[in-house]
Design a protein around this motif. Structure first.
Motif, PDB file in Angstrom:
ATOM      1  N   GLU A 287       0.821  -1.212   0.000  1.00 34.83           N
ATOM      2  CA  GLU A 287       0.000   0.000   0.000  1.00 34.83           C
ATOM      3  C   GLU A 287       0.854   1.261   0.000  1.00 34.83           C
ATOM      4  O   GLU A 287       0.413   2.316  -0.470  1.00 34.83           O
ATOM      5  CB  GLU A 287      -0.923   0.014   1.220  1.00 34.83           C
ATOM      6  CG  GLU A 287      -2.028  -1.026   1.183  1.00 34.83           C
ATOM      7  CD  GLU A 287      -2.814  -1.035   2.474  1.00 34.83           C
ATOM      8  OE1 GLU A 287      -4.059  -1.041   2.409  1.00 34.83           O
ATOM      9  OE2 GLU A 287      -2.170  -1.040   3.559  1.00 34.83           O
ATOM     10  N   GLN A 292      -2.335   4.376  -0.743  1.00 37.97           N
ATOM     11  CA  GLN A 292      -3.741   4.248  -0.372  1.00 37.97           C
ATOM     12  C   GLN A 292      -3.937   3.085   0.592  1.00 37.97           C
ATOM     13  O   GLN A 292      -3.239   2.063   0.494  1.00 37.97           O
ATOM     14  CB  GLN A 292      -4.622   4.012  -1.607  1.00 37.97           C
ATOM     15  CG  GLN A 292      -4.759   5.214  -2.525  1.00 37.97           C
ATOM     16  CD  GLN A 292      -5.644   4.909  -3.713  1.00 37.97           C
ATOM     17  OE1 GLN A 292      -5.193   4.909  -4.860  1.00 37.97           O
ATOM     18  NE2 GLN A 292      -6.911   4.649  -3.457  1.00 37.97           N
ATOM     19  N   VAL A 313      -7.208   2.799  -8.885  1.00 39.24           N
ATOM     20  CA  VAL A 313      -6.078   3.477  -8.252  1.00 39.24           C
ATOM     21  C   VAL A 313      -5.099   3.972  -9.308  1.00 39.24           C
ATOM     22  O   VAL A 313      -5.216   3.668 -10.497  1.00 39.24           O
ATOM     23  CB  VAL A 313      -5.356   2.535  -7.267  1.00 39.24           C
ATOM     24  CG1 VAL A 313      -6.310   2.044  -6.190  1.00 39.24           C
ATOM     25  CG2 VAL A 313      -4.718   1.349  -7.997  1.00 39.24           C
ATOM     26  N   ARG A 317      -7.413   6.570 -11.192  1.00 36.13           N
ATOM     27  CA  ARG A 317      -8.234   6.832 -10.003  1.00 36.13           C
ATOM     28  C   ARG A 317      -9.486   7.642 -10.298  1.00 36.13           C
ATOM     29  O   ARG A 317     -10.471   7.573  -9.553  1.00 36.13           O
ATOM     30  CB  ARG A 317      -7.394   7.529  -8.934  1.00 36.13           C
ATOM     31  CG  ARG A 317      -6.859   8.898  -9.354  1.00 36.13           C
ATOM     32  CD  ARG A 317      -5.804   9.401  -8.377  1.00 36.13           C
ATOM     33  NE  ARG A 317      -5.259  10.710  -8.742  1.00 36.13           N
ATOM     34  CZ  ARG A 317      -4.326  10.897  -9.660  1.00 36.13           C
ATOM     35  NH1 ARG A 317      -3.824   9.847 -10.321  1.00 36.13           N
ATOM     36  NH2 ARG A 317      -3.876  12.115  -9.937  1.00 36.13           N
TER      37      ARG A 317
END
Length: 605
Positions: A287, A292, A313, A317
């Motif tokens: 992550e 995130q 992502v 995103r």
């Protein structure tokens, strides 16, 4: 979609045979015969008409004298990677305007067998597929043209031709690579459509790493999925694989740099979206690289599960996430292959491909747009309009739901070539107008859930997972509902293995099978026979008459459907069914072949 253009009909010129032959008959018999003035006048008129018809033929417009027969004649000698184009619009050379109705739709259900439920389904709440065609499980609802089964290859007896092909000959044929030179041949012609860009796909699993990523850096990713019942079962004539590729923004981080972690997460998020899941497993990602918190624990670190699935992502995103829909520029590559078999009878994906199919979502579609498209399709079916699709030339056919579909198929020598208009038309019905699909697709929704499902297809160790909402294995359920080992109930080997008697499944034997591989792969003899039967079709190049590798005509299929007398199914024989699978309740171990593990279906080599 469909259009209202009706099929052209040819006028037949008839002749009075007796009058045309009268002088010959008289001379031969040595009989003095006085013909009436009217008779001589009729003979003279016939001669004049014949001369005029020959003259008319010479002045006919191209579309009046050029047909599918001319297309087939060219294909039997055409070595080009892009077949010679007819001198008329493709529509004028179409043999079967209802080519979107696949052969299995002509199954004799006899009022009790129902293989139809895996395609024709009621709308699932929340899913944009509005086709809602479950009623087609019960009745033969065809247009006037569709009532005649145009898949005449089903009724051809190939026994003698199959017997003339030796086992060694077909094994050598299947082992040949007909994929590697395809891209170069296309580029040499300046082909504008999709040019295969996945290196070494003929090697099957060896072209991919342990997580399914293509070793060549093309960003194609293979996934492990359960084949649809039952046309794509190896026991019915083909092995296959499917790869997916997302647009560049789904592979890049916020700074625009390639990131494998970003790509893996976006693939997982897409999977959750297509399956309607609120969490999804992923092979280990960090992550901190993504910036995130994807597992919702309030910390950044290595994770193998994503619970925050509402948005993509990295550079993607801000891409709109629409439930049950793929984003624009999603691509699928699907190779359909012969049935590889070794001396021990192990089934695997061989190098030789029957077809290479390609889909690209060229345009993002909204739910309201799809609703309108499905409504138009339903209306067209109801009024009997013939199918018609936007022809994007070398790019393929447009299903008007965002996808453009193209493909390659073997020429008479076994080299892959561009599939022509009608050969591609064959694919359009299943990828447009049936109720079971999710965003016009099949395989991705049937992927093994999460990290275990990323890797080349491998049926070894795969349990017979039930379809979502059911508890019994999907294959066991299908065999019972269909009453045989395929739509036509013409697979004696499978019926001998898993049926007590015709139409009655041996539940204990099905339950005792170790995995999907054991359930749906053929014996060595059957694999060779099916390969030989398809080799005959390749020689004839008459795919427009059907491409099912049958040796003798199946008994349980209509040549013509009489909607008045054909037995239909009662309401209690209709079933609700979801294309998705409940992997969480499946017994057994699901695995994917690694980079050195092997060929699909076998997990060897």
């Amino acid at each position: 979609m469909r259009d209202g253009q009706s099929r052209e009909r040819s006028a037949l010129l008839t002749k009075n045979s007796f009058l045309a032959m009268a002088p010959t008959i008289v001379a031969t018999l040595g009989v003095v015969l006085t013909l009436s003035t009217d008779a001589f006048h009729a003979e003279a008129t016939e001669t004049t008409e014949a001369t005029e018809s020959e003259s008319a033929a010479a002045t006919q417009r191209a579309h009046e004298r050029y047909s599918h027969r001319d297309v087939l004649a060219l294909l039997k000698t055409d070595d080009a990677v892009v077949p010679e184009q007819p001198p008329v619009h493709h529509l004028h050379t179409v043999y079967n305007r209802e080519a979107v109705i696949p052969p299995m739709c002509y199954t004799r259900t006899e009022g009790r067998h129902n293989p139809c439920y895996v395609c024709h389904q009621s709308r699932v709440p929340g899913r944009p597929n509005e086709m809602d065609d479950a009623s087609l499980q019960l009745v033969y609802s065809f247009s006037e043209v569709g009532l005649t089964n145009h898949w005449t290859n089903l009724f051809e007896d190939r026994s003698d031709r199959v017997a003339a092909i030796s086992d060694d000959e077909i094994l050598e044929w299947v082992a040949q690579d007909n994929y590697s030179d395809l891209a170069g041949r296309l580029r040499g012609l300046g082909f504008k459509g999709y040019v295969p860009d996945l290196a070494n796909l003929q090697l099957a699993a060896k072209a991919f790493d342990d997580e399914g990523f293509a070793k060549d850096g093309s960003h194609w990713v293979a996934f492990n999925y359960k084949p649809m019942p039952s046309t794509f079962w190896p026991t019915n004539g083909a092995t296959d694989d499917v790869m997916i590729r997302l647009a560049k923004r789904f592979r890049r981080n916020k700074e625009g740099e390639y990131s494998r972690d970003v790509y893996k997460v976006n693939l997982a998020l897409l999977e959750a979206n297509i399956k309607g899941l609120d969490a999804i497993g992923v092979s280990r990602v960090d992550e901190r690289v993504l910036g995130q918190d994807l597992d919702g624990d309030g910390e950044l670190g290595p994770i193998d599960r994503i619970t925050q699935v509402d948005s993509y992502v990295g550079a993607a995103r801000n891409v709109l996430r629409q439930p049950f829909l793929f984003p624009a520029d999603t691509e699928f590559l699907h190779s359909v292959r012969y049935v590889g078999v070794d001396d021990q009878g192990v089934i695997y994906n061989p190098p030789r491909m029957k077809e290479l199919r390609y889909m690209r979502k060229r345009w993002a579609t909204s739910v309201p747009q799809l609703f309108e498209a499905y409504e138009d399709e339903k209306h067209a079916k109801n009024v009997g309009d013939m199918p018609g699709y936007v022809d994007r030339g070398e790019y393929g056919l447009d299903n008007e739901m965002g996808w453009v579909i193209a493909g390659f198929i073997e020429n008479y020598r076994g080299e892959l070539r561009v599939a022509n208009y009608e050969e591609t038309l064959f694919c359009m019905g299943c990828h447009t107008s049936i109720g079971a699909t999710i965003d016009s697709t099949f395989s991705f929704a049937r992927k093994v859930d999460g990290a275990a499902g990323w890797g080349y297809v491998n049926l070894r160790g795969m349990p017979d997972a039930p379809t979502l909402g059911e508890t019994r294995g999907e294959i066991a359920t299908y065999l019972e509902r269909a009453g045989g080992g395929g739509e036509f109930r013409s697979n004696p080997e499978m019926e001998g293995r898993f049926f007590e008697r015709p139409g009655i499944v041996d539940v204990a034997k099905v339950a005792a099978a170790q995995d999907v591989y054991e359930l749906i792969t053929p014996s060595r003899d059957r694999a060779l026979e099916l390969n030989k039967a398809y080799r005959v079709i390749v020689e004839d190049q008459d795919f427009v008459f059907g491409r099912d590798p049958t040796v003798t005509p199946p008994a349980n299929v209509y040549q013509v459907v009489d909607i008045v007398t054909a037995p239909t199914l009662p309401a209690d024989r209709a079933y609700s069914w979801d294309i998705r699978l409940d992997w969480s309740s499946a017994k057994g171990i699901v695995s994917s072949a690694g980079s050195d593990g092997g060929e699909p279906f076998s997990g060897r080599r």
